[in-house]
Design an enzyme around this catalytic site. Sequence first.
Site, PDB file in Angstrom:
ATOM      1  N   HIS A  72       0.947  -0.996  -0.421  1.00  9.58           N
ATOM      2  CA  HIS A  72      -0.219   0.338   0.252  1.00  9.58           C
ATOM      3  C   HIS A  72       0.805   1.316   0.045  1.00  9.58           C
ATOM      4  CE1 HIS A  72      -4.275  -1.610   1.297  1.00  9.58           C
ATOM      5  NE2 HIS A  72      -3.544  -2.535   0.314  1.00  9.58           N
ATOM      6  N   TYR A 201      -9.564   5.789   6.806  1.00  7.41           N
ATOM      7  CA  TYR A 201      -9.903   6.009   8.376  1.00  7.41           C
ATOM      8  C   TYR A 201     -10.495   7.268   8.527  1.00  7.41           C
ATOM      9  CZ  TYR A 201      -5.722   4.263   9.937  1.00  7.41           C
ATOM     10  OH  TYR A 201      -4.579   2.617  10.069  1.00  7.41           O
ATOM     11  N   PRO A 293      -4.521   0.771  18.748  1.00  7.65           N
ATOM     12  CA  PRO A 293      -4.193  -0.238  17.103  1.00  7.65           C
ATOM     13  C   PRO A 293      -4.114   1.253  15.587  1.00  7.65           C
ATOM     14  CG  PRO A 293      -5.831  -1.099  17.833  1.00  7.65           C
ATOM     15  CD  PRO A 293      -5.685   0.064  19.030  1.00  7.65           C
ATOM     16  N   LYS A 297       1.253   0.007  15.043  1.00  6.32           N
ATOM     17  CA  LYS A 297       2.679  -0.210  15.482  1.00  6.32           C
ATOM     18  C   LYS A 297       2.830  -0.922  16.143  1.00  6.32           C
ATOM     19  CE  LYS A 297       4.164   3.495  13.461  1.00  6.32           C
ATOM     20  NZ  LYS A 297       3.387   2.470  12.717  1.00  6.32           N
ATOM     21  N   TYR A 385       3.696   7.134   9.808  1.00  6.18           N
ATOM     22  CA  TYR A 385       2.632   6.033   9.142  1.00  6.18           C
ATOM     23  C   TYR A 385       3.849   4.461   8.700  1.00  6.18           C
ATOM     24  CZ  TYR A 385      -1.382   3.155   8.460  1.00  6.18           C
ATOM     25  OH  TYR A 385      -2.364   1.986   8.701  1.00  6.18           O
TER      26      TYR A 385
END
Length: 391
Positions: A72, A201, A293, A297, A385
């Site tokens: 991704h 998100y 979550p 990580k 990220y």
Amino acid sequence: MRTTVGIIGAGPAGLLLARLLHNAGIDSVVLESRDRAYVEHRQRAGILEQGTVDVLRAAGAGERMDREGLRHDGIELRFDRRRHRVDFPALTGGRSVTVYAQTEVCKDLIALQLADGGPLLFEAEALAVEGAESDRPAVRFRHQGREDVLRCDYVVGCDGFWGVARKAVPAPLSQVFERTYPFGWLGILADVAPSHDELVYARHDRGFALLSMRSPSVSRLYLQVPADTDAGAWSDEGIWDELERRLETADDWTLRRGPITQKSVTPMRSYVHEPMRHGRLFLAGDAAHIVPPTGAKGLNLAVGDVVTFARALVHEKYTGSAALLDAYSETCLRRVWQAERFSYDMTTMLHRDPDAIAFEGRLQRARLDRISSCRAAETDLAEGYTGFPIG
């Protein structure tokens, strides 16, 4: 039983450490309280940072990941029915993440360990770590109905929050930093192709939602719910309806629905135990730290811990210097706290706190507006990220 490194726990951290040590010519024994089937099927994280992917490849555990994992190059943020894509490679100099479930990482590492690694004992329950301050620590454990002792030069506790390793650190020497959030995630697995090709998100006045996946044909989705929620109290139709509300956009995007095969509620907490080392006992992964979550990580932090330990032990083997081992806790905690900060920022930016006032909701929107309109802010998110440097 005698070995150089006794590893408690055969999750991805313990198994990867065993592989790294094997490749460096250092012997180890892995003790796992559960059976092999449980380890290979327990559902956990599925997002691998660029650094984790690189480590698995270098360790010889990347063949199936490269074949079946889903690379991704970004995520999508949704708020106020708007969509904003964060382009990871453009913002980080080429880094990305890979969707590849923890269960699959464990299967790959278990196969390697059983083929040519050191002993891996399933259904071997660690009972206590003894003599951590001595030159010969030991792990007392129960296997096949009898107690035994694994004598080591070093013990690495990869046995999670409820394991015995952390309990061997004397309470007067321990510091705990934690926060429990007043909400959790209702997570589902569904036999339906993902409704988007990257993770989504979503910040919504009704609460957070996440669109994720396990494969091209299996979707993984989450809804923010009160912390005490019973997953069984939600009907399948009610879950899909709520996901549709929170993920809605101003364009013609639609949510694909399908049979829900699994429901569960994940609590949300932040936790750090300091130090991560006591004598010849080293803590790694959830034994030392937990993150909500939202930032993906947990597994990646555990990988960073065991890579740091393996490098330090190899350094001692070839130079005779214990300097890197002595710095283990400090080295790991720098990365841990950056990941805690990132995960906290993501969580508080996207979730609706039940006690929040209208002012805080406006701040959330302002933070999302900043990311979607300022390259520096967007870059900070992309760098966090895709992963902080290991070591």
